[in-house]
Design a protein around this motif. Structure first.
Motif, PDB file in Angstrom:
ATOM      1  N   GLY A  72       3.583 -12.495  89.784  1.00  0.00           N
ATOM      2  CA  GLY A  72       4.012 -13.334  90.901  1.00  0.00           C
ATOM      3  C   GLY A  72       2.909 -13.976  91.707  1.00  0.00           C
ATOM      4  O   GLY A  72       3.198 -14.831  92.543  1.00  0.00           O
ATOM      5  N   ASP A  73       1.645 -13.587  91.517  1.00  0.00           N
ATOM      6  CA  ASP A  73       0.575 -14.189  92.311  1.00  0.00           C
ATOM      7  C   ASP A  73      -0.713 -14.241  91.491  1.00  0.00           C
ATOM      8  O   ASP A  73      -0.876 -13.512  90.514  1.00  0.00           O
ATOM      9  N   ASP A  74      -1.617 -15.094  91.926  1.00  0.00           N
ATOM     10  CA  ASP A  74      -2.845 -15.352  91.170  1.00  0.00           C
ATOM     11  C   ASP A  74      -3.764 -14.136  91.105  1.00  0.00           C
ATOM     12  O   ASP A  74      -4.444 -13.920  90.099  1.00  0.00           O
ATOM     13  N   VAL A  75      -3.804 -13.343  92.183  1.00  0.00           N
ATOM     14  CA  VAL A  75      -4.694 -12.194  92.205  1.00  0.00           C
ATOM     15  C   VAL A  75      -4.245 -11.149  91.188  1.00  0.00           C
ATOM     16  O   VAL A  75      -5.051 -10.610  90.423  1.00  0.00           O
ATOM     17  N   THR A  76      -2.939 -10.875  91.152  1.00  0.00           N
ATOM     18  CA  THR A  76      -2.425  -9.910  90.169  1.00  0.00           C
ATOM     19  C   THR A  76      -2.639 -10.444  88.757  1.00  0.00           C
ATOM     20  O   THR A  76      -2.985  -9.683  87.843  1.00  0.00           O
ATOM     21  N   ARG A  77      -2.450 -11.748  88.576  1.00  0.00           N
ATOM     22  CA  ARG A  77      -2.697 -12.365  87.255  1.00  0.00           C
ATOM     23  C   ARG A  77      -4.145 -12.155  86.830  1.00  0.00           C
ATOM     24  O   ARG A  77      -4.431 -11.798  85.681  1.00  0.00           O
ATOM     25  N   ALA A  78      -5.067 -12.351  87.767  1.00  0.00           N
ATOM     26  CA  ALA A  78      -6.493 -12.189  87.450  1.00  0.00           C
ATOM     27  C   ALA A  78      -6.815 -10.734  87.113  1.00  0.00           C
ATOM     28  O   ALA A  78      -7.595 -10.450  86.202  1.00  0.00           O
ATOM     29  N   THR A  79      -6.194  -9.800  87.848  1.00  0.00           N
ATOM     30  CA  THR A  79      -6.423  -8.383  87.579  1.00  0.00           C
ATOM     31  C   THR A  79      -5.893  -8.008  86.204  1.00  0.00           C
ATOM     32  O   THR A  79      -6.553  -7.313  85.429  1.00  0.00           O
ATOM     33  N   ALA A  80      -4.678  -8.477  85.902  1.00  0.00           N
ATOM     34  CA  ALA A  80      -4.062  -8.179  84.604  1.00  0.00           C
ATOM     35  C   ALA A  80      -4.870  -8.794  83.457  1.00  0.00           C
ATOM     36  O   ALA A  80      -5.074  -8.165  82.410  1.00  0.00           O
ATOM     37  N   LYS A  81      -5.345 -10.016  83.666  1.00  0.00           N
ATOM     38  CA  LYS A  81      -6.139 -10.697  82.635  1.00  0.00           C
ATOM     39  C   LYS A  81      -7.416  -9.910  82.345  1.00  0.00           C
ATOM     40  O   LYS A  81      -7.804  -9.728  81.181  1.00  0.00           O
ATOM     41  N   SER A  82      -8.067  -9.409  83.400  1.00  0.00           N
ATOM     42  CA  SER A  82      -9.292  -8.623  83.244  1.00  0.00           C
ATOM     43  C   SER A  82      -9.015  -7.342  82.474  1.00  0.00           C
ATOM     44  O   SER A  82      -9.786  -6.953  81.588  1.00  0.00           O
ATOM     45  N   LEU A  83      -7.899  -6.692  82.781  1.00  0.00           N
ATOM     46  CA  LEU A  83      -7.545  -5.439  82.111  1.00  0.00           C
ATOM     47  C   LEU A  83      -7.321  -5.661  80.617  1.00  0.00           C
ATOM     48  O   LEU A  83      -7.854  -4.936  79.773  1.00  0.00           O
ATOM     49  N   VAL A  84      -6.540  -6.686  80.286  1.00  0.00           N
ATOM     50  CA  VAL A  84      -6.220  -6.966  78.880  1.00  0.00           C
ATOM     51  C   VAL A  84      -7.453  -7.467  78.132  1.00  0.00           C
ATOM     52  O   VAL A  84      -7.708  -7.069  76.989  1.00  0.00           O
ATOM     53  N   ALA A  85      -8.248  -8.323  78.804  1.00  0.00           N
ATOM     54  CA  ALA A  85      -9.439  -8.890  78.151  1.00  0.00           C
ATOM     55  C   ALA A  85     -10.470  -7.821  77.822  1.00  0.00           C
ATOM     56  O   ALA A  85     -11.258  -7.977  76.886  1.00  0.00           O
ATOM     57  N   ALA A  86     -10.459  -6.712  78.563  1.00  0.00           N
ATOM     58  CA  ALA A  86     -11.429  -5.642  78.307  1.00  0.00           C
ATOM     59  C   ALA A  86     -11.180  -4.959  76.976  1.00  0.00           C
ATOM     60  O   ALA A  86     -12.086  -4.331  76.414  1.00  0.00           O
ATOM     61  N   GLY A  87      -9.941  -5.077  76.452  1.00  0.00           N
ATOM     62  CA  GLY A  87      -9.638  -4.540  75.129  1.00  0.00           C
ATOM     63  C   GLY A  87      -9.986  -3.069  74.995  1.00  0.00           C
ATOM     64  O   GLY A  87      -9.648  -2.255  75.845  1.00  0.00           O
ATOM     65  N   ASP A  88     -10.717  -2.738  73.918  1.00  0.00           N
ATOM     66  CA  ASP A  88     -11.045  -1.341  73.643  1.00  0.00           C
ATOM     67  C   ASP A  88     -12.184  -0.801  74.496  1.00  0.00           C
ATOM     68  O   ASP A  88     -12.528   0.382  74.399  1.00  0.00           O
ATOM     69  N   SER A  89     -12.751  -1.654  75.359  1.00  0.00           N
ATOM     70  CA  SER A  89     -13.800  -1.149  76.253  1.00  0.00           C
ATOM     71  C   SER A  89     -13.201  -0.483  77.494  1.00  0.00           C
ATOM     72  O   SER A  89     -13.921   0.146  78.270  1.00  0.00           O
ATOM     73  N   VAL A  90     -11.887  -0.615  77.691  1.00  0.00           N
ATOM     74  CA  VAL A  90     -11.222   0.088  78.790  1.00  0.00           C
ATOM     75  C   VAL A  90     -11.385   1.587  78.586  1.00  0.00           C
ATOM     76  O   VAL A  90     -11.272   2.096  77.473  1.00  0.00           O
ATOM     77  N   ARG A  91     -11.647   2.297  79.671  1.00  0.00           N
ATOM     78  CA  ARG A  91     -11.713   3.753  79.605  1.00  0.00           C
ATOM     79  C   ARG A  91     -10.815   4.351  80.685  1.00  0.00           C
ATOM     80  O   ARG A  91     -10.823   3.896  81.822  1.00  0.00           O
ATOM     81  N   LYS A 101      -3.455   3.288  72.354  1.00  0.00           N
ATOM     82  CA  LYS A 101      -2.863   4.131  71.315  1.00  0.00           C
ATOM     83  C   LYS A 101      -3.591   5.470  71.261  1.00  0.00           C
ATOM     84  O   LYS A 101      -2.972   6.530  71.123  1.00  0.00           O
ATOM     85  N   ASN A 102      -4.908   5.430  71.396  1.00  0.00           N
ATOM     86  CA  ASN A 102      -5.695   6.661  71.362  1.00  0.00           C
ATOM     87  C   ASN A 102      -5.331   7.589  72.521  1.00  0.00           C
ATOM     88  O   ASN A 102      -5.187   8.802  72.334  1.00  0.00           O
ATOM     89  N   TYR A 103      -5.184   7.013  73.714  1.00  0.00           N
ATOM     90  CA  TYR A 103      -4.850   7.842  74.879  1.00  0.00           C
ATOM     91  C   TYR A 103      -3.422   8.382  74.806  1.00  0.00           C
ATOM     92  O   TYR A 103      -3.101   9.387  75.429  1.00  0.00           O
ATOM     93  N   GLY A 104      -2.575   7.718  74.016  1.00  0.00           N
ATOM     94  CA  GLY A 104      -1.202   8.185  73.845  1.00  0.00           C
ATOM     95  C   GLY A 104      -1.031   9.137  72.676  1.00  0.00           C
ATOM     96  O   GLY A 104       0.084   9.607  72.410  1.00  0.00           O
ATOM     97  N   SER A 105      -2.123   9.438  71.968  1.00  0.00           N
ATOM     98  CA  SER A 105      -2.062  10.277  70.767  1.00  0.00           C
ATOM     99  C   SER A 105      -2.688  11.642  71.009  1.00  0.00           C
ATOM    100  O   SER A 105      -3.621  11.783  71.799  1.00  0.00           O
ATOM    101  N   VAL A 106      -2.168  12.642  70.295  1.00  0.00           N
ATOM    102  CA  VAL A 106      -2.736  13.992  70.316  1.00  0.00           C
ATOM    103  C   VAL A 106      -2.851  14.454  68.861  1.00  0.00           C
ATOM    104  O   VAL A 106      -1.865  14.423  68.116  1.00  0.00           O
TER     105      VAL A 106
END
Length: 441
Positions: free
Chosen positions: A372-391, A135-140
């Motif tokens: 569709g595959d386990d590797v993409t699932r793992a990548t997506a899970k890591s991205l979402v799990a990072a929450g507000d620590s994503v930069r 939300k922050n990155y989408g706001s000005v």
């Protein structure tokens, strides 16, 4: 000028799209179902996507048509979204929705008064289903204009399972362990890393992951906004850490000189091509697309990844990029465009592309089984799990003169540092001089 987001949006996992088309994805005839509230309306969408990515996004637009009765028209802008959209607005032919690949471009559009604030419905969905960082990155200036529909995970180190197994090493958990594992791989006959030094943007990504983990998110934000100078001790420390890798000829395939002559696809080839020269290559989830499409590797078997490891006791970094949907005020069907954006905010829309492949969503409500595959699932899970620590990628937040121009600014100075990493403090001073000039401009 070619910004690294071209690769972000053009090479995501399992879906590489090279080249550009001027326009594609003609009007779609709506299918059955839905309440057809938008029957007779045509929503025009502009974005950088071409090839398989454009085709997969068209599937999302088709699902929107089936639901609402609206027709859609996708226009591929090529790399220069800002210029193309600006000329269309001036010509009275503005698209309704734009998929914006850089935070800086979204801010530019908002400051020019081109954007419509998001509807209450969209704001509520984003507030509930996305980490607040998106939300922050989408706001000005406190107003929400952008929905991050598609994301890239830029904290992944890709490796040949055979190479690591032959060396007898496991995927490391810390940066020091990664360098130690690299020496073991090197001792077994392959260089540890292929480094794409010919493309300066890959070097900024190396720096950003180290800096985010070592210095922490608050300093990362301050440096990204140039509220912290590049001469700060934390920058010198991160450059020193990166320099340990750069100057170690055992770790880099062909040494520094060859790294400076290796582009991004070439770095992937050095690990996953027919004649491997290295066991690992650092870059985003889009490495999988090159390994699969160009070299026929089965992701999860012949090519896998581990998370970029934590540095000096910090948290493991999660650096991202992404494409935000915005609605233009001057679009002929801006109201229908807002309905499309409300749809894109739902897990239902994200699931369409997730199933097709080459896609990550920051939407917490998207079922990981949609991928569709386990590797993409793992990548997506890591991205979402990072929450507000994503930069968000730091150089993509900077003025293009500093963070996104070939042969200039950060790209060039980090290439110089790769060639000679002996004086991190002097490099920091050069980075600050270039940043000060660009941010003032």
């Amino acid at each position: 000028m070619m910004r690294r987001t071209t690769l972000l949006t053009g090479c995501t996992a399992l879906a590489l799209a090279f080249g550009a088309t001027a326009c594609g994805g003609g009007p779609v005839t709506p299918a059955g179902g839905g309440d057809k509230a938008l029957a007779g309306r045509t929503v025009t969408v502009a974005g950088v996507w071409t090839g398989s990515e454009q085709k997969n996004f068209q599937k999302v637009l088709d699902a929107f048509s089936a639901k609402t009765g609206a027709k859609t028209q996708f226009v591929s802008t090529g790399d220069n979204v800002s210029t193309v959209v600006g000329s269309k607005i001036e010509g009275g032919n503005a698209p309704d929705v734009v998929m914006v690949p850089q935070v800086g471009v979204l801010q530019q559009f908002a400051q020019k008064g081109w954007l419509q604030p998001l509807s209450t419905t969209a704001q509520q969905t984003i507030g509930a289903d996305f980490a607040s960082v998106w939300k922050n990155y989408g706001s000005v200036d406190g107003t929400l204009y952008g929905l991050y529909f598609k994301a890239a995970h830029k904290s992944t180190v890709w490796y040949s399972p055979d190479a690591l197994a032959q060396a007898g090493v496991e995927p490391p958990k810390t940066y020091d362990e990664m360098l130690k594992a690299g020496h073991t791989v090197s001792d077994s006959g392959l260089a540890a890393f292929a480094v794409a030094g010919q493309d300066g943007w890959t070097l900024t990504d190396w720096f950003e992951n180290i800096y985010l983990s070592q210095a922490g998110p608050e300093k990362y934000d301050a440096l990204a906004a140039h509220k912290l100078k590049w001469t700060d001790a934390s920058v010198v420390e991160a450059l020193t850490t990166l320099g340990k890798l750069f100057k170690d000829k055992q770790l880099i395939a062909g040494g520094q000189k060859e790294a400076l002559n290796t582009d991004f696809p070439g770095s992937v080839e050095k690990v996953f091509g027919p004649e491997p020269k290295a066991g690992m290559v650092y870059e985003g989830d889009f490495v999988a697309g090159v390994a699969h499409d160009q070299f026929g590797k089965t992701i999860g078997q012949d090519a896998d990844f581990f998370a970029f490891p934590a540095v000096d006791g910090g948290s493991a970094p999660v650096v991202s990029g992404g494409d935000a949907a915005v609605v233009l005020k001057d679009g002929k069907n801006a109201k229908a465009g807002m309905k499309l954006l409300e749809y894109l905010a739902t897990p239902e829309a994200a699931a369409v592309w997730a199933k097709a492949g080459g896609f990550l969503s920051p939407n917490k409500k998207l079922d990981l089984a949609s991928y569709g595959d386990d590797v993409t699932r793992a990548t997506a899970k890591s991205l979402v799990a990072a929450g507000d620590s994503v930069r968000f990628d730091m150089s993509d937040q900077a003025p293009a003169a500093f963070g996104g121009t070939k042969g200039a600014g950060e790209w060039k100075l980090l290439q110089d540092f790769l060639g000679d990493p002996s004086d991190p403090k002097a490099t920091a001073e050069r980075l600050e001089a270039a940043a000060a000039k660009a941010y003032q401009g």
